[in-house]
Design a protein around this motif. Structure first.
Motif, PDB file in Angstrom:
ATOM      1  N   GLY A 122     -14.115   5.064   4.902  1.00 57.35           N
ATOM      2  CA  GLY A 122     -13.072   6.049   5.140  1.00 57.35           C
ATOM      3  C   GLY A 122     -12.054   5.556   6.155  1.00 57.35           C
ATOM      4  O   GLY A 122     -10.838   5.682   5.962  1.00 57.35           O
ATOM      5  N   MET A 123     -12.527   4.972   7.234  1.00 56.93           N
ATOM      6  CA  MET A 123     -11.630   4.408   8.241  1.00 56.93           C
ATOM      7  C   MET A 123     -10.869   3.209   7.683  1.00 56.93           C
ATOM      8  O   MET A 123      -9.703   2.989   8.022  1.00 56.93           O
ATOM      9  N   PHE A 124     -11.532   2.434   6.816  1.00 56.26           N
ATOM     10  CA  PHE A 124     -10.843   1.292   6.203  1.00 56.26           C
ATOM     11  C   PHE A 124      -9.673   1.755   5.344  1.00 56.26           C
ATOM     12  O   PHE A 124      -8.574   1.189   5.434  1.00 56.26           O
ATOM     13  N   PHE A 125      -9.909   2.763   4.505  1.00 56.01           N
ATOM     14  CA  PHE A 125      -8.837   3.248   3.635  1.00 56.01           C
ATOM     15  C   PHE A 125      -7.657   3.749   4.460  1.00 56.01           C
ATOM     16  O   PHE A 125      -6.500   3.542   4.084  1.00 56.01           O
ATOM     17  N   LEU A 126      -7.935   4.417   5.574  1.00 55.39           N
ATOM     18  CA  LEU A 126      -6.862   4.883   6.453  1.00 55.39           C
ATOM     19  C   LEU A 126      -6.090   3.697   7.021  1.00 55.39           C
ATOM     20  O   LEU A 126      -4.851   3.674   7.008  1.00 55.39           O
ATOM     21  N   TRP A 127      -6.814   2.704   7.535  1.00 65.14           N
ATOM     22  CA  TRP A 127      -6.170   1.509   8.097  1.00 65.14           C
ATOM     23  C   TRP A 127      -5.371   0.769   7.026  1.00 65.14           C
ATOM     24  O   TRP A 127      -4.227   0.368   7.262  1.00 65.14           O
ATOM     25  N   TYR A 128      -5.947   0.604   5.857  1.00 68.22           N
ATOM     26  CA  TYR A 128      -5.305  -0.158   4.786  1.00 68.22           C
ATOM     27  C   TYR A 128      -4.023   0.532   4.326  1.00 68.22           C
ATOM     28  O   TYR A 128      -3.008  -0.130   4.052  1.00 68.22           O
ATOM     29  N   TYR A 129      -4.052   1.853   4.254  1.00 67.33           N
ATOM     30  CA  TYR A 129      -2.875   2.590   3.805  1.00 67.33           C
ATOM     31  C   TYR A 129      -1.689   2.340   4.729  1.00 67.33           C
ATOM     32  O   TYR A 129      -0.566   2.083   4.271  1.00 67.33           O
ATOM     33  N   TYR A 130      -1.929   2.421   6.029  1.00 70.27           N
ATOM     34  CA  TYR A 130      -0.825   2.273   6.977  1.00 70.27           C
ATOM     35  C   TYR A 130      -0.423   0.814   7.191  1.00 70.27           C
ATOM     36  O   TYR A 130       0.715   0.538   7.576  1.00 70.27           O
ATOM     37  N   LYS A 131      -1.311  -0.141   6.945  1.00 70.87           N
ATOM     38  CA  LYS A 131      -0.981  -1.546   7.154  1.00 70.87           C
ATOM     39  C   LYS A 131      -0.409  -2.207   5.901  1.00 70.87           C
ATOM     40  O   LYS A 131       0.465  -3.079   5.998  1.00 70.87           O
ATOM     41  N   ALA A 132      -0.893  -1.823   4.731  1.00 66.89           N
ATOM     42  CA  ALA A 132      -0.516  -2.541   3.507  1.00 66.89           C
ATOM     43  C   ALA A 132       0.399  -1.757   2.579  1.00 66.89           C
ATOM     44  O   ALA A 132       1.062  -2.357   1.732  1.00 66.89           O
ATOM     45  N   ILE A 133       0.453  -0.432   2.721  1.00 68.19           N
ATOM     46  CA  ILE A 133       1.182   0.385   1.739  1.00 68.19           C
ATOM     47  C   ILE A 133       2.298   1.204   2.380  1.00 68.19           C
ATOM     48  O   ILE A 133       3.456   1.098   1.988  1.00 68.19           O
TER      49      ILE A 133
END
Length: 292
Positions: free
Chosen positions: A65-76
């Motif tokens: 869950g924390m990964f998806f949050l981080w990935y959204y703001y860093k990659a998308i």
């Protein structure tokens, strides 16, 4: 501090299929640079780990869950996450972790009220430091001249394919393991360890075992540089996106886990990605030749 016990093991064929799926799934991140693909990836992951959630596995829910949050703001996303949003999400996830822990525990927490719940969560987070304290107190008794605990989980994970003594929790595993978590728990509470319980581990204790405080400083610097590499290349490199899946979740788990436990799975996934890429390129070449 309380010892925890692992979840019940599934039949071999189910474990093998699940393990293969968890290695292949991160390959999808190589082509995940928009909201739609990220939603599909998240849904597939939830379906794959649904039963772990039901058994009360905090890590199976919170780290991704924390990964998806981080990935959204860093990659998308082109926006940056606000500090208020980050703090709010951290608090929500902490209370979710507390709820899952209570669901998994045989003894229910009878504390009521917001303050008691906050203290209960804080106590759970503070248990991460117990491993470091135990290691500092006991390291002279449990260390051997051939031990290098930083890479111990990688050695154990690879060797377990060939040595059955490195599976489960037994005295035979203590004799053959390079992992700090097993040796430390057995030294402090041998019978509880043999009953299937454990303290967990700590990347700080693993690093400290290498060369004391100087190694903690050096490894922390290297971890920061690797994090910077991942963030700088997350949008341009498929390999960086795949590596981020393992690194970010591993980073969140390190205070209660090991430093490099994710490395073997990450290497297997990158190998699968290279194989798929090679097959894809070969197929395209054959199409071009046929059209020519």
């Amino acid at each position: 501090t309380d010892l925890y016990q692992g979840l019940q093991r599934s039949p071999l064929i189910i474990r093998a299929g699940w393990y293969l799926a968890t290695l292949i799934l991160p390959v999808l991140l190589a082509d995940t640079l928009n909201k739609r693909n990220l939603k599909v990836f998240a849904i597939l992951f939830v379906l794959l780990n649904f039963f772990d959630f039901l058994q009360g596995s905090r890590g199976a829910l919170l780290r991704p869950g924390m990964f998806f949050l981080w990935y959204y703001y860093k990659a998308i996303s082109k926006k940056r996450a606000s500090n208020i949003l980050v703090v709010t999400i951290f608090i929500v996830f902490a209370f979710i972790a507390n709820f899952i822990l209570e669901m998994r525990s045989d003894e229910k927490n009878n504390n009521s009220g917001v303050f008691n719940q906050v203290m209960y969560v804080a106590e759970g987070l503070g248990s991460s430091y117990y491993v470091n304290a135990y290691y500092v107190e006991c390291h002279k008794e449990i260390n051997g001249i051939d031990q290098l605990y930083v890479i111990g989980p990688v050695i154990d994970a690879f060797a377990s394919f060939f040595n059955h003594d490195l599976r489960g929790q037994s005295e035979a595993r203590i004799e053959n393991s390079y992992g700090l978590s097993h040796k430390l728990t057995y030294f402090v509470a041998p019978q509880m360890y043999l009953d299937g319980h454990g303290f967990g581990c700590s990347y700080i204790a693993e690093i400290f075992s290498t060369a004391g405080f100087i190694s903690v400083i050096i490894f922390s610097f290297l971890m920061g540089r690797f994090m910077k590499f991942i963030e700088d290349n997350i949008k341009s490199s498929p390999v960086a996106r795949i590596m981020s899946w393992f690194w970010i979740q591993g980073l969140m788990f390190m205070p209660r886990g090991d430093l490099l436990g994710f490395v073997l799975n990450m290497c297997f996934t990158l190998i699968i990605y290279r194989i798929i890429l090679s097959i894809s390129k070969t197929g395209r070449k054959r199409v071009v030749i046929a059209n020519y």
